[in-house]
Design a protein around this motif. Structure first.
Motif, PDB file in Angstrom:
ATOM      1  N   PHE A   1      28.118   4.942 -18.902  1.00 26.50           N
ATOM      2  CA  PHE A   1      27.882   5.432 -17.734  1.00 26.50           C
ATOM      3  C   PHE A   1      27.684   4.131 -16.789  1.00 26.50           C
ATOM      4  CE2 PHE A   1      23.704   5.395 -19.348  1.00 26.50           C
ATOM      5  CZ  PHE A   1      22.804   4.699 -18.282  1.00 26.50           C
ATOM      6  N   ALA A   2      27.933   4.306 -15.436  1.00 28.23           N
ATOM      7  CA  ALA A   2      27.436   3.407 -14.343  1.00 28.23           C
ATOM      8  C   ALA A   2      26.784   4.282 -13.425  1.00 28.23           C
ATOM      9  CB  ALA A   2      28.864   2.720 -13.711  1.00 28.23           C
ATOM     10  N   GLY A   3      25.676   3.439 -12.662  1.00 25.06           N
ATOM     11  CA  GLY A   3      24.828   4.164 -11.820  1.00 25.06           C
ATOM     12  C   GLY A   3      24.298   3.235 -10.916  1.00 25.06           C
ATOM     13  N   LEU A   4      23.600   4.029  -9.707  1.00 25.57           N
ATOM     14  CA  LEU A   4      23.062   3.261  -8.505  1.00 25.57           C
ATOM     15  C   LEU A   4      21.733   3.813  -8.466  1.00 25.57           C
ATOM     16  CD1 LEU A   4      23.033   1.220  -6.076  1.00 25.57           C
ATOM     17  CD2 LEU A   4      24.258   3.096  -4.877  1.00 25.57           C
ATOM     18  N   GLU A   5      20.442   3.184  -8.141  1.00 29.42           N
ATOM     19  CA  GLU A   5      19.146   3.688  -8.173  1.00 29.42           C
ATOM     20  C   GLU A   5      18.802   3.060  -6.745  1.00 29.42           C
ATOM     21  OE1 GLU A   5      16.053   4.380 -11.084  1.00 29.42           O
ATOM     22  OE2 GLU A   5      15.290   2.521 -10.057  1.00 29.42           O
ATOM     23  N   VAL A   6      17.943   3.852  -6.004  1.00 27.45           N
ATOM     24  CA  VAL A   6      17.285   3.571  -4.835  1.00 27.45           C
ATOM     25  C   VAL A   6      15.907   4.018  -4.938  1.00 27.45           C
ATOM     26  CG1 VAL A   6      17.498   3.526  -2.260  1.00 27.45           C
ATOM     27  CG2 VAL A   6      19.485   4.163  -3.627  1.00 27.45           C
ATOM     28  N   HIS A   7      15.015   2.688  -4.711  1.00 24.40           N
ATOM     29  CA  HIS A   7      13.680   2.991  -4.714  1.00 24.40           C
ATOM     30  C   HIS A   7      12.936   2.699  -3.226  1.00 24.40           C
ATOM     31  CE1 HIS A   7       9.565   0.792  -5.781  1.00 24.40           C
ATOM     32  NE2 HIS A   7       9.458   1.993  -5.519  1.00 24.40           N
ATOM     33  N   PHE A   8      12.462   3.616  -2.762  1.00 19.61           N
ATOM     34  CA  PHE A   8      11.635   3.523  -1.447  1.00 19.61           C
ATOM     35  C   PHE A   8      10.214   3.344  -1.541  1.00 19.61           C
ATOM     36  CE2 PHE A   8      15.349   6.495  -1.233  1.00 19.61           C
ATOM     37  CZ  PHE A   8      15.884   6.069  -0.113  1.00 19.61           C
TER      38      PHE A   8
ATOM     39  N   HIS B   1       0.929  -1.182  -0.102  1.00 17.17           N
ATOM     40  CA  HIS B   1      -0.003   0.113  -0.013  1.00 17.17           C
ATOM     41  C   HIS B   1       0.680   1.396   0.013  1.00 17.17           C
ATOM     42  CE1 HIS B   1      -3.229   2.782   0.972  1.00 17.17           C
ATOM     43  NE2 HIS B   1      -2.744   3.198   1.795  1.00 17.17           N
ATOM     44  N   ALA B   2       1.959   1.357   0.902  1.00 10.45           N
ATOM     45  CA  ALA B   2       2.628   2.393   0.854  1.00 10.45           C
ATOM     46  C   ALA B   2       3.460   2.741  -0.467  1.00 10.45           C
ATOM     47  CB  ALA B   2       3.910   2.250   1.988  1.00 10.45           C
ATOM     48  N   ASP B   3       3.800   1.550  -1.109  1.00 11.04           N
ATOM     49  CA  ASP B   3       4.472   1.579  -2.559  1.00 11.04           C
ATOM     50  C   ASP B   3       3.427   2.267  -3.566  1.00 11.04           C
ATOM     51  OD1 ASP B   3       5.783  -0.124  -4.940  1.00 11.04           O
ATOM     52  OD2 ASP B   3       6.883   1.648  -4.283  1.00 11.04           O
ATOM     53  N   THR B   4       2.094   1.757  -3.392  1.00 12.72           N
ATOM     54  CA  THR B   4       1.177   2.269  -4.382  1.00 12.72           C
ATOM     55  C   THR B   4       0.912   3.773  -3.995  1.00 12.72           C
ATOM     56  OG1 THR B   4       0.114   0.184  -4.231  1.00 12.72           O
ATOM     57  CG2 THR B   4      -1.197   1.788  -4.963  1.00 12.72           C
ATOM     58  N   VAL B   5       0.820   4.146  -2.870  1.00 13.22           N
ATOM     59  CA  VAL B   5       0.446   5.620  -2.545  1.00 13.22           C
ATOM     60  C   VAL B   5       1.552   6.458  -2.974  1.00 13.22           C
ATOM     61  CG1 VAL B   5       0.154   7.263  -0.555  1.00 13.22           C
ATOM     62  CG2 VAL B   5      -0.823   4.984  -0.379  1.00 13.22           C
ATOM     63  N   LEU B   6       2.750   6.134  -2.874  1.00 14.80           N
ATOM     64  CA  LEU B   6       3.814   6.928  -3.456  1.00 14.80           C
ATOM     65  C   LEU B   6       5.160   6.311  -3.637  1.00 14.80           C
ATOM     66  CD1 LEU B   6       4.794   9.862  -4.182  1.00 14.80           C
ATOM     67  CD2 LEU B   6       5.425  10.326  -1.759  1.00 14.80           C
ATOM     68  N   GLY B   7       5.707   5.920  -4.691  1.00 20.01           N
ATOM     69  CA  GLY B   7       7.065   5.440  -4.831  1.00 20.01           C
ATOM     70  C   GLY B   7       8.039   6.464  -5.096  1.00 20.01           C
ATOM     71  N   VAL B   8       9.218   6.520  -4.387  1.00 17.63           N
ATOM     72  CA  VAL B   8      10.492   7.403  -4.476  1.00 17.63           C
ATOM     73  C   VAL B   8      11.562   6.694  -5.405  1.00 17.63           C
ATOM     74  CG1 VAL B   8      11.601   9.206  -3.759  1.00 17.63           C
ATOM     75  CG2 VAL B   8       9.339   9.098  -2.772  1.00 17.63           C
ATOM     76  N   TYR B   9      12.002   7.262  -6.435  1.00 16.56           N
ATOM     77  CA  TYR B   9      13.198   6.725  -7.034  1.00 16.56           C
ATOM     78  C   TYR B   9      14.417   7.673  -6.997  1.00 16.56           C
ATOM     79  CZ  TYR B   9      10.273   3.116  -8.820  1.00 16.56           C
ATOM     80  OH  TYR B   9       8.993   2.158  -8.970  1.00 16.56           O
ATOM     81  N   ALA B  10      15.420   7.445  -6.609  1.00 16.68           N
ATOM     82  CA  ALA B  10      16.668   8.456  -6.709  1.00 16.68           C
ATOM     83  C   ALA B  10      17.880   7.816  -7.117  1.00 16.68           C
ATOM     84  CB  ALA B  10      16.717   8.895  -4.907  1.00 16.68           C
ATOM     85  N   GLY B  11      18.552   8.485  -7.965  1.00 16.30           N
ATOM     86  CA  GLY B  11      19.708   7.897  -8.534  1.00 16.30           C
ATOM     87  C   GLY B  11      20.845   8.729  -8.814  1.00 16.30           C
ATOM     88  N   ALA B  12      22.269   8.189  -8.975  1.00 16.91           N
ATOM     89  CA  ALA B  12      23.230   8.984  -9.608  1.00 16.91           C
ATOM     90  C   ALA B  12      24.049   8.217 -10.336  1.00 16.91           C
ATOM     91  CB  ALA B  12      23.956   9.337  -8.242  1.00 16.91           C
ATOM     92  N   GLN B  13      24.659   8.949 -11.251  1.00 14.87           N
ATOM     93  CA  GLN B  13      25.281   8.094 -12.335  1.00 14.87           C
ATOM     94  C   GLN B  13      26.629   9.003 -12.394  1.00 14.87           C
ATOM     95  OE1 GLN B  13      22.688   8.298 -15.673  1.00 14.87           O
ATOM     96  NE2 GLN B  13      21.341   6.412 -15.068  1.00 14.87           N
ATOM     97  N   GLY B  14      27.769   8.144 -12.875  1.00 16.77           N
ATOM     98  CA  GLY B  14      29.116   8.643 -13.260  1.00 16.77           C
ATOM     99  C   GLY B  14      29.093   8.502 -14.808  1.00 16.77           C
ATOM    100  N   TRP B  15      29.160   9.477 -15.656  1.00 22.71           N
ATOM    101  CA  TRP B  15      29.060   9.493 -16.964  1.00 22.71           C
ATOM    102  C   TRP B  15      30.517   9.835 -17.749  1.00 22.71           C
ATOM    103  CZ3 TRP B  15      25.949  13.273 -20.364  1.00 22.71           C
ATOM    104  CH2 TRP B  15      25.794  12.658 -21.836  1.00 22.71           C
TER     105      TRP B  15
ATOM    106  N   SER C   1      13.605  -5.564  -1.017  1.00 21.84           N
ATOM    107  CA  SER C   1      12.878  -5.537   0.397  1.00 21.84           C
ATOM    108  C   SER C   1      11.684  -4.957   0.551  1.00 21.84           C
ATOM    109  CB  SER C   1      14.045  -5.349   1.398  1.00 21.84           C
ATOM    110  OG  SER C   1      14.111  -4.084   1.352  1.00 21.84           O
ATOM    111  N   MET C   2      11.240  -4.934   1.506  1.00 22.12           N
ATOM    112  CA  MET C   2       9.895  -4.116   1.975  1.00 22.12           C
ATOM    113  C   MET C   2      10.391  -2.601   2.154  1.00 22.12           C
ATOM    114  SD  MET C   2       7.397  -6.549   4.282  1.00 22.12           S
ATOM    115  CE  MET C   2       8.607  -6.275   5.591  1.00 22.12           C
ATOM    116  N   ALA C   3      11.690  -2.475   2.862  1.00 22.29           N
ATOM    117  CA  ALA C   3      12.122  -1.117   2.874  1.00 22.29           C
ATOM    118  C   ALA C   3      12.446  -0.412   1.714  1.00 22.29           C
ATOM    119  CB  ALA C   3      12.889  -1.220   4.202  1.00 22.29           C
TER     120      ALA C   3
END
Length: 251
Positions: free
Chosen positions: A244-251, A20-34, A210-212
């Motif tokens: 480029f190589a990057g890392l993305e985090v999804h809350f 339900h939390a992910d359905t209400v609002l999902g946040v994706y944040a990422g950084a890349q070195g290009w 994971s759930m978090a």
């Protein structure tokens, strides 16, 4: 038996809460070195020279907000820095900001550009196998260009900025239960003598789910082409590309 039933109910409750939390609002944040190679040039008219720019490693940062509310688009903000310079011996005359640099002159060409994308998009499909987004991108470009005669130190500097509306799309295809996926993402516009494209293709691997939080690594290729005519008295035809190589985090 009662303890088993209670544990199952608690597990289900936590699972539903997370979904339900992910359905209400999902946040994706990422950084890349290009790792960026730059080609092309700029001038105060259509006679721009091709400058020898250095390769640079630049940073890319983005954040996206997704929600389930119908008809209201999701939002993604992407910030890219494109800074480079290099020495070139001119083969033809180049005019820039009222200064004429003659052929055989060695010049230091500097390009300092930032690109910030404000993307409003809709998810047409979104599942473990395929996702497809379409929308509009308001790309804000802010740049400073400089030419300097290395012998006389005479220099000229020009600035330009503007918001360019572009079409946006993204498609991602994944292999279920593997964490592996591939995506292509891009924006494009051509009008009134200006053309601009920005696209990337990449492989991604989700190594934490994971759930978090979910965490994904990316490896791909990105290309930006800028062809502008008389934007704040600057003409430019430049291409930025590389891996480029990057890392993305999804809350």
């Amino acid at each position: 038996m009662k303890k088993l039933i209670l544990a199952a109910l608690l597990g289900s409750a936590f699972s539903l809460s997370s979904a339900h939390a992910d359905t209400v609002l999902g946040v994706y944040a990422g950084a890349q070195g290009w790792d960026t190679s730059t080609s092309g040039g700029f001038a105060s008219n259509n006679d721009a020279a091709d400058f020898n720019f250095k390769d640079q490693t630049t940073g890319v940062f983005y954040i996206a907000f997704e929600h389930p509310v119908p008809f209201i688009p999701n939002l993604k903000v992407n910030h890219t820095t494109l800074d480079t310079n290099g020495l070139t011996t001119l083969s033809t005359d180049v005019e820039f900001e009222g200064v004429t640099y003659t052929a055989s002159t060695e010049v230091n060409a500097l390009s300092d550009i930032t690109s910030t994308d404000f993307i409003l998009y809709y998810e047409l499909f979104d599942n473990d196998v395929v996702s497809f987004d379409v929308g509009l991108n308001g790309k804000y470009i802010d740049g400073t260009m400089m030419l300097e005669d290395t012998q006389t130190n005479e220099s000229a500097t020009g600035d330009f900025s503007g918001i360019i509306p572009m079409l946006y799309s993204r498609v991602q295809v994944g292999i279920p239960f593997s964490g592996l996926s591939a995506y292509a993402e891009g924006s494009y516009l051509s009008f009134d003598g200006h053309s601009l494209s920005d696209y990337q293709v990449a492989l991604a691997y989700s190594f934490i789910e994971s759930m978090a939080v979910d965490m994904t690594v990316q490896l791909g290729y990105r290309n930006i082409e800028i062809d502008i005519e008389d934007l704040d008295d600057i003409y430019a035809n430049m291409e930025f590309d590389g891996v480029f190589a990057g890392l993305e985090v999804h809350f």
